[in-house]
Motif scaffolding. Sequence first.
Motif, mmCIF file in Angstrom:
data_model
loop_
_atom_site.group_PDB
_atom_site.id
_atom_site.type_symbol
_atom_site.label_atom_id
_atom_site.label_comp_id
_atom_site.label_asym_id
_atom_site.label_seq_id
_atom_site.Cartn_x
_atom_site.Cartn_y
_atom_site.Cartn_z
ATOM 1 N N GLN A 19 -5.131 9.026 -7.176
ATOM 2 C CA GLN A 19 -4.181 9.483 -6.157
ATOM 3 C C GLN A 19 -3.821 8.336 -5.210
ATOM 4 N N ARG A 21 -4.062 5.125 -5.814
ATOM 5 C CA ARG A 21 -3.293 4.129 -6.573
ATOM 6 C C ARG A 21 -1.829 4.542 -6.654
ATOM 7 N N SER A 22 -1.586 5.796 -6.960
ATOM 8 C CA SER A 22 -0.215 6.293 -7.063
ATOM 9 C C SER A 22 0.524 6.132 -5.737
ATOM 10 N N GLU A 23 -0.142 6.478 -4.636
ATOM 11 C CA GLU A 23 0.472 6.342 -3.313
ATOM 12 C C GLU A 23 0.747 4.877 -2.993
ATOM 13 N N GLU A 25 1.221 2.421 -5.141
ATOM 14 C CA GLU A 25 2.304 1.937 -5.999
ATOM 15 C C GLU A 25 3.661 2.376 -5.467
ATOM 16 N N SER A 26 3.749 3.630 -5.018
ATOM 17 C CA SER A 26 5.006 4.120 -4.430
ATOM 18 C C SER A 26 5.330 3.352 -3.158
ATOM 19 N N GLU A 27 4.316 3.132 -2.333
ATOM 20 C CA GLU A 27 4.506 2.398 -1.088
ATOM 21 C C GLU A 27 4.920 0.952 -1.374
ATOM 22 N N THR A 29 6.610 -0.174 -3.967
ATOM 23 C CA THR A 29 8.007 -0.151 -4.397
ATOM 24 C C THR A 29 8.941 0.015 -3.198
ATOM 25 N N ARG A 30 8.599 0.933 -2.305
ATOM 26 C CA ARG A 30 9.418 1.172 -1.115
ATOM 27 C C ARG A 30 9.439 -0.066 -0.215
ATOM 28 N N ARG A 32 8.796 -3.206 -1.040
ATOM 29 C CA ARG A 32 9.468 -4.332 -1.701
ATOM 30 C C ARG A 32 10.976 -4.231 -1.486
ATOM 31 N N THR A 85 -0.655 -4.079 0.739
ATOM 32 C CA THR A 85 -0.560 -3.105 -0.357
ATOM 33 C C THR A 85 -0.801 -3.791 -1.691
#
Length: 132
Positions: A19, A21-23, A25-27, A29-30, A32, A85
């Motif tokens: 969970q 890791r998923s958060e 990774e999303s963060e 991307t946002r 970046r 991150t």
Amino acid sequence: MSAAATSEQHPLSEDALAQIRSELESEFTRLRAQVDEDERELTIEGKSVGIQTAGDDEADRGAKLSQHEQQASLASNAQLLLAQTAMALGRIEAGAYGTCTSCSAAIGTARLQAFPRVTTCLSCQHEAERRR
């Protein structure tokens, strides 16, 4: 041992790690995308600040410069979060996530879920703050 100390010592479960890791990774991307956009805007604005201030009085130039500096500060904060991150994701990949970088103790599930970029356990954090 207190409940807080037990929670601090308890390592992450595989589900909790997935969970986080998923958060992260999303963060990532946002952030970046935000950093890329901030850099484009600051470059464009930096080039135009000199041109747009021609004929302005001192107060207007100061206001434009202040706004530019504020945007640069926000961009710097986003870059710092992006780097933190990326480091957290790197620690996950290396199998070191959830381990204190100071004392090698488990950081604790609750702390990691609240602050997924954290690198130290609560004890080491308190010690570092006490030394400041």
